[in-house]
Design a protein around this motif. Structure first.
Motif, PDB file in Angstrom:
ATOM      1  N   HIS A 201       7.796   6.974   7.614  1.00 46.66           N
ATOM      2  CA  HIS A 201       6.931   6.157   6.767  1.00 46.66           C
ATOM      3  C   HIS A 201       5.983   7.096   6.026  1.00 46.66           C
ATOM      4  CE1 HIS A 201       7.729   2.169   8.923  1.00 46.66           C
ATOM      5  NE2 HIS A 201       8.432   3.080   9.596  1.00 46.66           N
ATOM      6  N   VAL A 203       2.717   7.685   3.312  1.00 45.77           N
ATOM      7  CA  VAL A 203       1.515   7.059   2.760  1.00 45.77           C
ATOM      8  C   VAL A 203       0.975   7.903   1.616  1.00 45.77           C
ATOM      9  CG1 VAL A 203      -0.073   8.192   4.375  1.00 45.77           C
ATOM     10  CG2 VAL A 203      -0.736   6.032   3.305  1.00 45.77           C
ATOM     11  N   ARG A 334      10.106   4.184   3.779  1.00 46.79           N
ATOM     12  CA  ARG A 334       9.114   3.288   3.182  1.00 46.79           C
ATOM     13  C   ARG A 334       7.901   4.079   2.702  1.00 46.79           C
ATOM     14  NH1 ARG A 334       7.804  -1.066   7.305  1.00 46.79           N
ATOM     15  NH2 ARG A 334       9.970  -1.622   6.880  1.00 46.79           N
ATOM     16  N   THR A 335       7.326   3.628   1.600  1.00 52.97           N
ATOM     17  CA  THR A 335       6.125   4.268   1.053  1.00 52.97           C
ATOM     18  C   THR A 335       4.997   3.249   0.948  1.00 52.97           C
ATOM     19  OG1 THR A 335       7.372   5.909  -0.223  1.00 52.97           O
ATOM     20  CG2 THR A 335       5.123   5.446  -0.945  1.00 52.97           C
ATOM     21  N   TYR A 336       3.815   3.630   1.434  1.00 53.61           N
ATOM     22  CA  TYR A 336       2.610   2.808   1.382  1.00 53.61           C
ATOM     23  C   TYR A 336       1.690   3.427   0.332  1.00 53.61           C
ATOM     24  CZ  TYR A 336       4.366   1.290   5.974  1.00 53.61           C
ATOM     25  OH  TYR A 336       5.141   0.810   7.009  1.00 53.61           O
ATOM     26  N   ASN A 337       1.667   2.863  -0.870  1.00 52.17           N
ATOM     27  CA  ASN A 337       0.867   3.393  -1.963  1.00 52.17           C
ATOM     28  C   ASN A 337      -0.417   2.575  -2.079  1.00 52.17           C
ATOM     29  OD1 ASN A 337      -0.194   3.760  -4.717  1.00 52.17           O
ATOM     30  ND2 ASN A 337       1.658   4.992  -5.037  1.00 52.17           N
ATOM     31  N   TYR A 338      -1.502   3.133  -1.563  1.00 50.06           N
ATOM     32  CA  TYR A 338      -2.772   2.396  -1.517  1.00 50.06           C
ATOM     33  C   TYR A 338      -3.400   2.191  -2.893  1.00 50.06           C
ATOM     34  CZ  TYR A 338      -3.173   1.927   3.531  1.00 50.06           C
ATOM     35  OH  TYR A 338      -2.973   1.543   4.839  1.00 50.06           O
ATOM     36  N   ILE A 343       3.697  -1.576  -1.177  1.00 52.17           N
ATOM     37  CA  ILE A 343       4.575  -1.012  -0.147  1.00 52.17           C
ATOM     38  C   ILE A 343       6.004  -1.173  -0.638  1.00 52.17           C
ATOM     39  CG2 ILE A 343       5.389  -1.180   2.230  1.00 52.17           C
ATOM     40  CD1 ILE A 343       2.699  -2.273   3.023  1.00 52.17           C
ATOM     41  N   SER A 351       9.546  -4.236  -3.099  1.00 51.74           N
ATOM     42  CA  SER A 351       8.137  -3.842  -3.121  1.00 51.74           C
ATOM     43  C   SER A 351       7.250  -5.044  -2.818  1.00 51.74           C
ATOM     44  CB  SER A 351       7.758  -3.258  -4.482  1.00 51.74           C
ATOM     45  OG  SER A 351       8.377  -2.005  -4.684  1.00 51.74           O
ATOM     46  N   ILE A 355      -0.809  -4.535   0.679  1.00 48.65           N
ATOM     47  CA  ILE A 355      -0.886  -3.579   1.794  1.00 48.65           C
ATOM     48  C   ILE A 355      -1.730  -4.139   2.930  1.00 48.65           C
ATOM     49  CG2 ILE A 355      -1.949  -1.394   2.488  1.00 48.65           C
ATOM     50  CD1 ILE A 355      -0.764  -0.071   0.121  1.00 48.65           C
ATOM     51  N   CYS A 358       0.191  -6.608   5.012  1.00 49.16           N
ATOM     52  CA  CYS A 358       1.209  -5.965   5.846  1.00 49.16           C
ATOM     53  C   CYS A 358       0.575  -5.250   7.028  1.00 49.16           C
ATOM     54  CB  CYS A 358       2.031  -4.979   5.006  1.00 49.16           C
ATOM     55  SG  CYS A 358       3.396  -4.217   5.902  1.00 49.16           S
ATOM     56  N   MET A 359      -0.492  -4.491   6.789  1.00 46.85           N
ATOM     57  CA  MET A 359      -1.130  -3.729   7.860  1.00 46.85           C
ATOM     58  C   MET A 359      -1.775  -4.647   8.902  1.00 46.85           C
ATOM     59  SD  MET A 359      -0.136  -0.899   6.791  1.00 46.85           S
ATOM     60  CE  MET A 359      -0.809   0.266   7.966  1.00 46.85           C
TER      61      MET A 359
END
Length: 394
Positions: A201, A203, A334-338, A343, A351, A355, A358-359
């Motif tokens: 994963h 971020v 997976r990528t978590y782009n804040y 996501i 997508s 976020i 999900c978190m």
């Protein structure tokens, strides 16, 4: 008015699911899945005959098939009802019939979606509880912080699902940052849902310690394992018997780090070395050596079971392993782009722009469902290919 319409429909009782022929415009199952349903129906009947005397193994198998057949029967009834409603030609009833059809189709679609995966050959260990291992990858302290975030995400997901869970092990660096965590979810069948979380994963966000506001990229590795043992002193004996004499080397040592009087005073920590694979498991969280030993054996069994499952997949289907090979940035699922509140799961291209949801565990199922859809298509392709070449069921 709906009751008036239903009087025109034929009574559907004791129907055979083998004769299910869905309308082409309605949600429908692949013919191979209908064939599997027919086979399961025969197997269900055979098992019911064998259960005159209680057999726990057969009973579990019978109950699993019973749940599938119950859903399939409901799907067949709904399908038949919609089909009959669509045949109504009476001008006084046709509008109400169409309204009723529109109310039934979402139920039919939901039942169809459930059956798509239920009727596929079961995934090995699908009915097991779950053990999740998390480790930071590249990115230094930020990777450790992200690993903690993922751990909390899975805890929140378990709480959202009302699943029992327990953090059975955590490790910290000398600076106090997380370098490993093991979470157990004691919900039968949770492994089949969470196994899709295995992988790297990534971020992308601005760390709290970043003074210039630059976006950093870090990773964390997640490995999802089937839980095969309770990991306590009662299960320890049976766990040890799963291995041949001399197959596992057991080392004892003094625990290190913070933890109280037992640290550096008693040999409570345990390290297991699985000789054939070189796999190593170390446990020191408990004050008791037998408790650490029990936990270590439970973790070792889970790791070996998942290793065996992945090897079987590679051998049977020539697939690339779905588990973690590295913690490099390029090997990601997976990528978590804040900054973009996004996501993206790279296996299905989906997508989610939430976020926070999900978190908190509330939206994670949405992503899992999309990955499951892709897996369904792949497994259906395998079934069709196997059928066309005359191979055995996948």
């Amino acid at each position: 008015m709906i009751n008036r319409i239903r009087r025109f429909l034929p009574k559907v009782r004791n129907f055979s699911t083998a004769n299910l022929q869905p309308e082409t415009s309605l949600p429908q199952l692949h013919p191979l899945l209908i064939q599997r349903a027919q086979n399961l129906q025969c197997e269900h009947q055979e098992l019911s005959k064998k259960l005159d005397s209680y057999d726990p193994v057969l009973q579990i198998q019978f109950d699993r098939i019973s749940q599938i057949m119950e859903k399939y029967d409901k799907f067949a009834l709904l399908n038949n009802e919609v089909s009959e409603l669509s045949k109504i030609k009476d001008q006084e009833l046709v509008e109400d019939a169409q309204t009723e059809i529109q109310s039934l189709i979402p139920q039919l679609q939901e039942m169809c979606n459930e059956l798509k995966n239920k009727l596929l050959p079961p995934v090995k260990y699908a009915e097991c509880k779950t053990m999740i291992e998390l480790r930071p990858g590249v990115g230094g302290n930020e990777a450790s912080l992200f690993t903690e975030d993922l751990l909390q995400m899975y805890v929140s997901f378990a709480m959202h699902k009302n699943w029992k869970y327990k953090i059975v092990s955590t490790g910290k660096t000398s600076s106090g940052f997380l370098n490993e965590a093991i979470l157990v979810i004691d919900e039968p069948g949770s492994y089949d849902i969470l196994r899709h979380e295995s992988g790297v994963h990534r971020v992308q966000r601005v760390p709290e310690t970043e003074a210039k506001g630059r976006i950093h990229t870090s990773t964390a590795a997640v490995v999802v394992l089937p839980k095969l043992s309770e990991g306590n002193e009662q299960s320890l004996r049976s766990d040890e018997l799963q291995f041949k004499p001399g197959e596992v080397r057991i080392d004892t040592m003094r625990a290190s780090g913070k933890g109280g009087q037992h640290v550096n005073t008693t040999d409570s920590a345990v390290r297991l070395v699985h000789i054939p694979t070189g796999m190593i498991v170390t446990q020191q969280d408990e004050r008791s050596q037998p408790q650490n030993k029990a936990k270590a054996f439970a973790i070792l069994r889970s790791r070996l079971a998942e290793r065996e499952r992945i090897q079987e997949l590679e051998k049977q289907k020539n697939l690339r392993t779905s588990q973690v090979k590295t913690t490099d940035r390029s090997d990601k699922i997976r990528t978590y782009n804040y900054p973009q509140n996004r996501i993206t799961d790279h296996r299905c291209g989906y997508s989610l722009h939430d976020i926070d949801g999900c978190m908190k565990g509330e939206k994670l199922q949405d992503i899992i469902d999309k990955v499951t859809e892709v897996e369904y298509e792949e497994r259906m392709d395998e079934m069709v290919s196997a059928q066309s070449t005359g191979d055995k069921e996948v």
